[in-house]
Design an enzyme around this catalytic site. Structure first.
Site, PDB file in Angstrom:
ATOM      1  N   GLY A  11       0.829  -1.205   0.000  1.00 58.70           N
ATOM      2  CA  GLY A  11       0.000   0.000   0.000  1.00 58.70           C
ATOM      3  C   GLY A  11       0.863   1.254   0.000  1.00 58.70           C
ATOM      4  O   GLY A  11       1.900   1.282   0.636  1.00 58.70           O
ATOM      5  N   ARG A  72       1.135  -4.898  -6.129  1.00 55.61           N
ATOM      6  CA  ARG A  72       1.206  -6.171  -5.424  1.00 55.61           C
ATOM      7  C   ARG A  72       1.470  -7.217  -6.508  1.00 55.61           C
ATOM      8  O   ARG A  72       0.765  -7.269  -7.493  1.00 55.61           O
ATOM      9  CB  ARG A  72      -0.095  -6.430  -4.669  1.00 55.61           C
ATOM     10  CG  ARG A  72      -0.310  -5.392  -3.557  1.00 55.61           C
ATOM     11  CD  ARG A  72      -1.394  -5.795  -2.583  1.00 55.61           C
ATOM     12  NE  ARG A  72      -1.156  -5.174  -1.290  1.00 55.61           N
ATOM     13  CZ  ARG A  72      -1.733  -4.035  -0.883  1.00 55.61           C
ATOM     14  NH1 ARG A  72      -2.579  -3.406  -1.677  1.00 55.61           N
ATOM     15  NH2 ARG A  72      -1.464  -3.540   0.293  1.00 55.61           N
ATOM     16  N   ASP A 103       4.705  -5.170   5.921  1.00 60.68           N
ATOM     17  CA  ASP A 103       5.297  -6.459   6.293  1.00 60.68           C
ATOM     18  C   ASP A 103       5.274  -7.485   5.162  1.00 60.68           C
ATOM     19  O   ASP A 103       6.149  -8.335   5.082  1.00 60.68           O
ATOM     20  CB  ASP A 103       4.713  -7.004   7.601  1.00 60.68           C
ATOM     21  CG  ASP A 103       3.210  -7.141   7.558  1.00 60.68           C
ATOM     22  OD1 ASP A 103       2.597  -6.745   6.540  1.00 60.68           O
ATOM     23  OD2 ASP A 103       2.643  -7.645   8.544  1.00 60.68           O
ATOM     24  N   THR A 125       4.024   2.197   5.730  1.00 61.86           N
ATOM     25  CA  THR A 125       2.613   1.807   5.644  1.00 61.86           C
ATOM     26  C   THR A 125       1.836   2.680   6.626  1.00 61.86           C
ATOM     27  O   THR A 125       2.346   2.981   7.707  1.00 61.86           O
ATOM     28  CB  THR A 125       2.382   0.314   5.973  1.00 61.86           C
ATOM     29  OG1 THR A 125       0.984   0.105   6.224  1.00 61.86           O
ATOM     30  CG2 THR A 125       3.145  -0.159   7.196  1.00 61.86           C
ATOM     31  N   ASP A 127      -0.550   1.759   8.316  1.00 64.07           N
ATOM     32  CA  ASP A 127      -1.172   0.910   9.344  1.00 64.07           C
ATOM     33  C   ASP A 127      -0.353   0.780  10.630  1.00 64.07           C
ATOM     34  O   ASP A 127      -0.884   0.348  11.649  1.00 64.07           O
ATOM     35  CB  ASP A 127      -1.420  -0.501   8.790  1.00 64.07           C
ATOM     36  CG  ASP A 127      -2.239  -0.474   7.517  1.00 64.07           C
ATOM     37  OD1 ASP A 127      -3.047   0.455   7.345  1.00 64.07           O
ATOM     38  OD2 ASP A 127      -2.065  -1.379   6.667  1.00 64.07           O
ATOM     39  N   ASP A 129       1.695  -1.458  11.364  1.00 63.26           N
ATOM     40  CA  ASP A 129       1.544  -2.847  11.813  1.00 63.26           C
ATOM     41  C   ASP A 129       2.808  -3.687  11.615  1.00 63.26           C
ATOM     42  O   ASP A 129       2.739  -4.902  11.511  1.00 63.26           O
ATOM     43  CB  ASP A 129       0.350  -3.497  11.088  1.00 63.26           C
ATOM     44  CG  ASP A 129       0.523  -3.502   9.574  1.00 63.26           C
ATOM     45  OD1 ASP A 129       1.457  -2.842   9.070  1.00 63.26           O
ATOM     46  OD2 ASP A 129      -0.281  -4.157   8.891  1.00 63.26           O
ATOM     47  N   ARG A 171      -5.881  -2.342   8.276  1.00 66.98           N
ATOM     48  CA  ARG A 171      -5.859  -3.778   7.933  1.00 66.98           C
ATOM     49  C   ARG A 171      -6.170  -4.608   9.172  1.00 66.98           C
ATOM     50  O   ARG A 171      -7.181  -4.399   9.796  1.00 66.98           O
ATOM     51  CB  ARG A 171      -4.528  -4.169   7.293  1.00 66.98           C
ATOM     52  CG  ARG A 171      -4.415  -3.631   5.874  1.00 66.98           C
ATOM     53  CD  ARG A 171      -3.206  -4.155   5.183  1.00 66.98           C
ATOM     54  NE  ARG A 171      -3.546  -5.162   4.195  1.00 66.98           N
ATOM     55  CZ  ARG A 171      -2.648  -5.798   3.466  1.00 66.98           C
ATOM     56  NH1 ARG A 171      -1.363  -5.568   3.622  1.00 66.98           N
ATOM     57  NH2 ARG A 171      -3.018  -6.675   2.572  1.00 66.98           N
TER      58      ARG A 171
END
Ligand code: ATP
Length: 320
Positions: A11, A72, A103, A125, A127, A129, A171
Protein backbone atom coordinates in the site's frame (compact mmCIF):
# COMPACT_ATOMS: atom_id res chain seq x y z
CA UNK A 1 28.31 -1.92 -3.26
CA UNK A 2 28.23 0.53 -6.15
CA UNK A 3 24.69 0.45 -7.48
CA UNK A 4 21.55 0.27 -5.38
CA UNK A 5 17.91 -0.08 -6.37
CA UNK A 6 15.01 1.50 -4.50
CA UNK A 7 11.35 0.52 -4.74
CA UNK A 8 8.07 1.14 -2.93
CA UNK A 9 5.78 -1.85 -2.41
CA UNK A 10 2.37 -2.79 -0.99
CA UNK A 11 0.00 0.00 0.00
CA UNK A 12 1.21 3.53 -0.70
CA UNK A 13 1.79 5.83 2.26
CA UNK A 14 2.43 9.58 2.60
CA UNK A 15 6.14 10.12 3.18
CA UNK A 16 7.29 7.37 0.82
CA UNK A 17 8.45 10.11 -1.56
CA UNK A 18 10.48 11.77 1.17
CA UNK A 19 12.13 8.39 1.82
CA UNK A 20 12.87 7.83 -1.89
CA UNK A 21 14.34 11.33 -2.09
CA UNK A 22 16.56 10.67 0.94
CA UNK A 23 17.78 7.35 -0.49
CA UNK A 24 18.60 8.91 -3.85
CA UNK A 25 20.32 12.01 -2.51
CA UNK A 26 22.25 10.22 0.25
CA UNK A 27 23.25 7.52 -2.24
CA UNK A 28 24.57 10.06 -4.73
CA UNK A 29 26.28 11.97 -1.90
CA UNK A 30 28.24 8.77 -1.09
CA UNK A 31 29.10 8.19 -4.77
CA UNK A 32 26.60 5.40 -5.40
CA UNK A 33 24.47 4.94 -8.49
CA UNK A 34 20.77 4.74 -7.56
CA UNK A 35 18.21 3.01 -9.77
CA UNK A 36 14.53 3.80 -9.17
CA UNK A 37 12.34 0.74 -9.74
CA UNK A 38 8.71 1.41 -10.65
CA UNK A 39 5.73 -0.57 -9.31
CA UNK A 40 7.41 -2.58 -6.57
CA UNK A 41 8.46 -6.19 -7.10
CA UNK A 42 6.32 -6.36 -10.26
CA UNK A 43 8.48 -3.62 -11.78
CA UNK A 44 11.66 -5.38 -10.67
CA UNK A 45 10.52 -8.54 -12.48
CA UNK A 46 9.86 -6.44 -15.61
CA UNK A 47 13.13 -4.52 -15.38
CA UNK A 48 11.05 -1.35 -15.13
CA UNK A 49 13.75 0.94 -13.71
CA UNK A 50 15.92 3.92 -14.49
CA UNK A 51 18.80 5.81 -12.95
CA UNK A 52 17.71 8.51 -10.52
CA UNK A 53 19.44 11.88 -10.39
CA UNK A 54 19.51 14.62 -7.78
CA UNK A 55 16.88 16.43 -9.84
CA UNK A 56 14.59 13.45 -10.45
CA UNK A 57 13.61 13.59 -6.78
CA UNK A 58 13.13 17.35 -6.75
CA UNK A 59 9.73 18.75 -5.76
CA UNK A 60 8.42 15.48 -4.31
CA UNK A 61 9.03 15.81 -0.56
CA UNK A 62 5.57 17.30 0.00
CA UNK A 63 3.66 14.89 -2.23
CA UNK A 64 1.58 11.96 -0.98
CA UNK A 65 1.57 8.60 -2.78
CA UNK A 66 4.80 7.42 -4.36
CA UNK A 67 6.40 8.69 -7.57
CA UNK A 68 7.83 5.20 -8.08
CA UNK A 69 4.29 3.83 -7.86
CA UNK A 70 3.56 0.57 -6.10
CA UNK A 71 2.00 -2.79 -6.86
CA UNK A 72 1.21 -6.17 -5.42
CA UNK A 73 2.92 -8.96 -7.37
CA UNK A 74 1.68 -12.55 -7.17
CA UNK A 75 4.51 -13.75 -9.46
CA UNK A 76 7.18 -12.49 -7.06
CA UNK A 77 5.57 -14.42 -4.22
CA UNK A 78 7.19 -17.74 -5.28
CA UNK A 79 10.72 -19.15 -5.30
CA UNK A 80 10.86 -18.98 -9.10
CA UNK A 81 9.71 -15.35 -8.99
CA UNK A 82 12.36 -14.40 -6.42
CA UNK A 83 15.12 -16.09 -8.47
CA UNK A 84 13.93 -14.33 -11.61
CA UNK A 85 13.92 -10.99 -9.78
CA UNK A 86 17.54 -11.55 -8.69
CA UNK A 87 18.62 -12.37 -12.24
CA UNK A 88 16.91 -9.19 -13.54
CA UNK A 89 18.54 -7.15 -10.75
CA UNK A 90 21.93 -8.50 -11.83
CA UNK A 91 21.23 -7.63 -15.49
CA UNK A 92 20.81 -4.01 -14.37
CA UNK A 93 23.94 -4.17 -12.21
CA UNK A 94 22.15 -3.82 -8.88
CA UNK A 95 24.27 -4.79 -5.86
CA UNK A 96 21.55 -4.19 -3.23
CA UNK A 97 17.92 -3.22 -2.94
CA UNK A 98 16.17 -0.80 -0.58
CA UNK A 99 12.51 -1.74 -0.12
CA UNK A 100 10.05 0.76 1.32
CA UNK A 101 6.82 -1.00 2.31
CA UNK A 102 4.81 -3.00 4.81
CA UNK A 103 5.30 -6.46 6.29
CA UNK A 104 4.32 -8.26 3.07
CA UNK A 105 7.06 -6.30 1.33
CA UNK A 106 9.45 -7.24 4.16
CA UNK A 107 8.70 -10.93 3.57
CA UNK A 108 9.47 -10.45 -0.12
CA UNK A 109 12.77 -8.77 0.79
CA UNK A 110 13.60 -11.60 3.20
CA UNK A 111 13.15 -14.07 0.34
CA UNK A 112 15.63 -12.05 -1.75
CA UNK A 113 18.07 -11.91 1.19
CA UNK A 114 17.80 -15.65 1.81
CA UNK A 115 18.58 -16.28 -1.88
CA UNK A 116 21.75 -14.20 -1.51
CA UNK A 117 20.63 -10.77 -2.69
CA UNK A 118 21.38 -7.93 -0.22
CA UNK A 119 18.42 -5.88 0.98
CA UNK A 120 17.50 -3.14 3.43
CA UNK A 121 13.86 -2.44 4.40
CA UNK A 122 12.31 0.85 5.43
CA UNK A 123 8.90 0.69 7.21
CA UNK A 124 6.31 2.38 5.00
CA UNK A 125 2.61 1.81 5.64
CA UNK A 126 -0.15 3.90 7.20
CA UNK A 127 -1.17 0.91 9.34
CA UNK A 128 1.85 0.95 11.73
CA UNK A 129 1.54 -2.85 11.81
CA UNK A 130 5.22 -3.81 11.44
CA UNK A 131 6.31 -5.67 14.58
CA UNK A 132 9.95 -4.53 14.65
CA UNK A 133 9.20 -0.81 14.80
CA UNK A 134 7.12 1.58 16.89
CA UNK A 135 6.42 3.75 13.88
CA UNK A 136 5.96 3.37 10.12
CA UNK A 137 6.18 6.13 7.51
CA UNK A 138 2.70 7.46 6.71
CA UNK A 139 1.13 6.57 10.07
CA UNK A 140 1.27 10.13 11.38
CA UNK A 141 -0.27 11.65 8.25
CA UNK A 142 -3.06 9.05 8.26
CA UNK A 143 -3.81 9.81 11.92
CA UNK A 144 -4.06 13.52 11.14
CA UNK A 145 -6.29 12.88 8.13
CA UNK A 146 -8.66 10.77 10.25
CA UNK A 147 -8.60 13.36 13.03
CA UNK A 148 -9.58 16.08 10.56
CA UNK A 149 -12.54 13.93 9.44
CA UNK A 150 -13.56 13.26 13.06
CA UNK A 151 -13.60 16.97 13.85
CA UNK A 152 -15.91 17.59 10.89
CA UNK A 153 -18.18 14.69 11.81
CA UNK A 154 -18.29 15.92 15.42
CA UNK A 155 -19.66 19.32 14.32
CA UNK A 156 -22.64 17.73 12.61
CA UNK A 157 -23.10 15.01 15.26
CA UNK A 158 -23.25 17.74 17.92
CA UNK A 159 -25.76 19.82 15.95
CA UNK A 160 -28.12 16.87 15.47
CA UNK A 161 -27.41 15.07 18.76
CA UNK A 162 -26.37 12.02 16.82
CA UNK A 163 -24.12 9.04 17.21
CA UNK A 164 -21.36 8.68 14.59
CA UNK A 165 -19.80 5.35 13.80
CA UNK A 166 -16.52 5.76 11.95
CA UNK A 167 -14.65 2.90 10.32
CA UNK A 168 -10.94 3.60 9.93
CA UNK A 169 -8.15 1.75 8.12
CA UNK A 170 -5.40 -0.39 9.61
CA UNK A 171 -5.86 -3.78 7.93
CA UNK A 172 -5.57 -6.38 10.71
CA UNK A 173 -4.24 -3.87 13.24
CA UNK A 174 -5.96 -1.34 15.48
CA UNK A 175 -3.20 1.27 15.86
CA UNK A 176 -4.94 3.95 13.80
CA UNK A 177 -8.28 3.20 15.52
CA UNK A 178 -6.88 3.34 19.07
CA UNK A 179 -4.92 6.55 18.52
CA UNK A 180 -7.76 8.46 16.87
CA UNK A 181 -10.18 7.19 19.52
CA UNK A 182 -8.06 9.02 22.07
CA UNK A 183 -7.33 12.11 19.95
CA UNK A 184 -10.97 12.28 18.82
CA UNK A 185 -12.53 11.62 22.20
CA UNK A 186 -14.48 8.50 21.18
CA UNK A 187 -17.04 6.91 23.51
CA UNK A 188 -16.01 3.45 22.29
CA UNK A 189 -13.37 1.87 20.09
CA UNK A 190 -13.46 -1.65 18.67
CA UNK A 191 -10.09 -3.20 17.80
CA UNK A 192 -9.24 -6.45 15.99
CA UNK A 193 -6.71 -7.29 18.73
CA UNK A 194 -9.40 -7.48 21.43
CA UNK A 195 -12.53 -9.60 21.56
CA UNK A 196 -15.60 -7.44 21.93
CA UNK A 197 -19.22 -7.60 22.90
CA UNK A 198 -21.39 -4.98 21.22
CA UNK A 199 -23.78 -4.54 24.16
CA UNK A 200 -21.01 -4.32 26.77
CA UNK A 201 -18.49 -2.29 24.75
CA UNK A 202 -20.69 0.04 22.67
CA UNK A 203 -24.32 0.16 23.86
CA UNK A 204 -23.55 0.32 27.60
CA UNK A 205 -21.07 3.26 27.40
CA UNK A 206 -23.47 5.16 25.12
CA UNK A 207 -26.46 4.69 27.46
CA UNK A 208 -24.36 5.49 30.52
CA UNK A 209 -22.98 8.55 28.76
CA UNK A 210 -26.51 9.69 27.90
CA UNK A 211 -27.52 9.28 31.55
CA UNK A 212 -24.57 11.51 32.51
CA UNK A 213 -25.75 14.16 30.05
CA UNK A 214 -23.91 13.38 26.81
CA UNK A 215 -25.67 14.56 23.69
CA UNK A 216 -23.56 13.05 20.91
CA UNK A 217 -21.37 10.02 20.56
CA UNK A 218 -18.43 8.77 18.54
CA UNK A 219 -17.69 5.09 18.00
CA UNK A 220 -14.49 4.07 16.16
CA UNK A 221 -14.41 0.71 14.40
CA UNK A 222 -11.13 -0.67 13.04
CA UNK A 223 -11.15 -2.00 9.47
CA UNK A 224 -10.03 -5.39 10.80
CA UNK A 225 -13.36 -5.67 12.65
CA UNK A 226 -15.51 -3.93 10.03
CA UNK A 227 -19.30 -3.85 9.89
CA UNK A 228 -19.72 -0.11 10.69
CA UNK A 229 -23.07 0.09 8.85
CA UNK A 230 -24.53 -2.90 10.74
CA UNK A 231 -23.16 -1.64 14.05
CA UNK A 232 -24.75 1.79 13.41
CA UNK A 233 -28.14 0.15 12.74
CA UNK A 234 -27.86 -1.88 15.93
CA UNK A 235 -27.00 1.21 18.02
CA UNK A 236 -30.03 3.07 16.62
CA UNK A 237 -32.36 0.11 17.34
CA UNK A 238 -31.09 -0.35 20.88
CA UNK A 239 -30.83 3.30 21.96
CA UNK A 240 -33.16 5.31 19.68
CA UNK A 241 -30.26 7.67 19.07
CA UNK A 242 -29.98 8.67 15.40
CA UNK A 243 -26.81 6.97 14.21
CA UNK A 244 -24.82 7.40 11.01
CA UNK A 245 -21.95 5.26 9.72
CA UNK A 246 -18.99 6.65 7.79
CA UNK A 247 -16.36 4.44 6.19
CA UNK A 248 -13.44 6.76 5.53
CA UNK A 249 -11.66 4.56 3.00
CA UNK A 250 -8.78 5.61 0.79
CA UNK A 251 -8.84 9.27 1.79
CA UNK A 252 -6.70 7.98 4.69
CA UNK A 253 -3.90 6.90 2.36
CA UNK A 254 -3.44 10.19 0.52
CA UNK A 255 -2.44 13.73 1.26
CA UNK A 256 0.68 15.74 1.85
CA UNK A 257 2.83 14.09 4.55
CA UNK A 258 3.07 15.72 7.98
CA UNK A 259 6.34 17.21 9.20
CA UNK A 260 6.91 14.15 11.39
CA UNK A 261 6.48 11.72 8.49
CA UNK A 262 8.76 13.81 6.26
CA UNK A 263 11.51 14.06 8.86
CA UNK A 264 11.34 10.36 9.81
CA UNK A 265 11.22 9.28 6.15
CA UNK A 266 14.25 11.45 5.40
CA UNK A 267 16.18 10.08 8.38
CA UNK A 268 15.26 6.45 7.69
CA UNK A 269 16.09 6.79 3.97
CA UNK A 270 19.52 8.21 4.75
CA UNK A 271 20.07 5.58 7.50
CA UNK A 272 19.35 2.79 5.00
CA UNK A 273 22.00 4.04 2.58
CA UNK A 274 24.53 4.49 5.40
CA UNK A 275 24.05 0.86 6.44
CA UNK A 276 24.89 -0.29 2.92
CA UNK A 277 27.83 2.10 2.83
CA UNK A 278 29.13 0.41 6.01
CA UNK A 279 28.69 -3.01 4.39
CA UNK A 280 25.69 -3.95 6.55
CA UNK A 281 23.05 -5.89 4.64
CA UNK A 282 19.73 -7.65 5.21
CA UNK A 283 18.64 -5.20 7.91
CA UNK A 284 15.35 -3.47 8.58
CA UNK A 285 15.18 0.11 9.83
CA UNK A 286 13.12 0.66 12.96
CA UNK A 287 12.17 3.21 15.56
CA UNK A 288 12.61 1.84 19.09
CA UNK A 289 12.06 4.04 22.18
CA UNK A 290 12.26 7.05 19.90
CA UNK A 291 15.66 6.10 18.41
CA UNK A 292 16.27 4.96 14.83
CA UNK A 293 17.95 1.56 14.85
CA UNK A 294 18.15 -1.61 12.73
CA UNK A 295 17.55 -5.36 13.05
CA UNK A 296 18.36 -8.47 11.06
CA UNK A 297 15.48 -9.05 8.63
CA UNK A 298 14.82 -12.65 9.69
CA UNK A 299 14.78 -11.67 13.37
CA UNK A 300 12.52 -8.70 12.64
CA UNK A 301 9.95 -10.94 10.98
CA UNK A 302 9.82 -13.17 14.08
CA UNK A 303 8.90 -10.24 16.32
CA UNK A 304 5.40 -9.70 17.66
CA UNK A 305 3.65 -6.42 18.34
CA UNK A 306 0.89 -5.91 20.85
CA UNK A 307 -1.69 -3.22 21.34
CA UNK A 308 -1.02 -0.79 24.20
CA UNK A 309 -3.40 -1.91 26.97
CA UNK A 310 -2.82 1.30 28.91
CA UNK A 311 -4.15 3.29 25.96
CA UNK A 312 -7.20 1.01 25.74
CA UNK A 313 -7.91 1.64 29.43
CA UNK A 314 -7.17 5.35 29.09
CA UNK A 315 -9.79 5.68 26.37
CA UNK A 316 -12.42 4.15 28.66
CA UNK A 317 -11.57 6.60 31.45
CA UNK A 318 -11.50 9.66 29.20
CA UNK A 319 -14.82 8.70 27.59
CA UNK A 320 -16.66 9.02 30.93
P1 ATP B 1 0.59 -2.66 3.41
O1 ATP B 1 0.70 -3.20 4.82
O2 ATP B 1 0.66 -1.18 3.35
O3 ATP B 1 -0.53 -3.22 2.63
P2 ATP B 1 2.51 -4.61 2.46
O4 ATP B 1 3.93 -4.48 2.09
O5 ATP B 1 2.21 -5.46 3.67
O6 ATP B 1 1.93 -3.15 2.63
P3 ATP B 1 1.51 -6.67 0.64
O7 ATP B 1 0.54 -6.58 -0.46
O8 ATP B 1 1.24 -7.60 1.75
O9 ATP B 1 1.69 -5.16 1.19
O10 ATP B 1 2.95 -7.04 0.03
C1 ATP B 1 3.50 -6.39 -1.08
C2 ATP B 1 4.21 -7.38 -2.00
O11 ATP B 1 5.23 -8.08 -1.26
C3 ATP B 1 3.31 -8.49 -2.55
O12 ATP B 1 2.65 -8.18 -3.72
C4 ATP B 1 4.31 -9.62 -2.83
O13 ATP B 1 4.94 -9.44 -4.09
C5 ATP B 1 5.32 -9.44 -1.72
N1 ATP B 1 4.97 -10.36 -0.63
C6 ATP B 1 3.91 -10.28 0.21
N2 ATP B 1 3.88 -11.31 1.07
C7 ATP B 1 4.94 -12.08 0.77
C8 ATP B 1 5.45 -13.29 1.30
N3 ATP B 1 4.86 -13.94 2.32
N4 ATP B 1 6.57 -13.81 0.74
C9 ATP B 1 7.17 -13.18 -0.28
N5 ATP B 1 6.74 -12.03 -0.84
C10 ATP B 1 5.64 -11.47 -0.33
Amino acid sequence: IKTIGVLTSGGDAPGMNAAVRAVVRTGIYYGLKVMGIRKGYAGLLNGDMEEMTLRSVGDIIHRGGTILQTARSAEFNSEAGVKKAISIAKVFGLDALIVIGGDGSYRGARDLANQGFPVICIPGTIDNDIASTEYTIGFDTALNTVQDAIDKIRDTAYSHERCSVLEVMGRHAGYIALNVAISGGAEAVILPEKEFDIDRDIIKPIIEGRNRGKKHYLVIIAEGVGGAVEIAKYIEEKTDIKTRATILGHIQRGGSPTVYDRVMASRMGAYAVKLLKEGKINRVIALQKGVITDFDINEALQMKKTIDEEMVELNKILAL
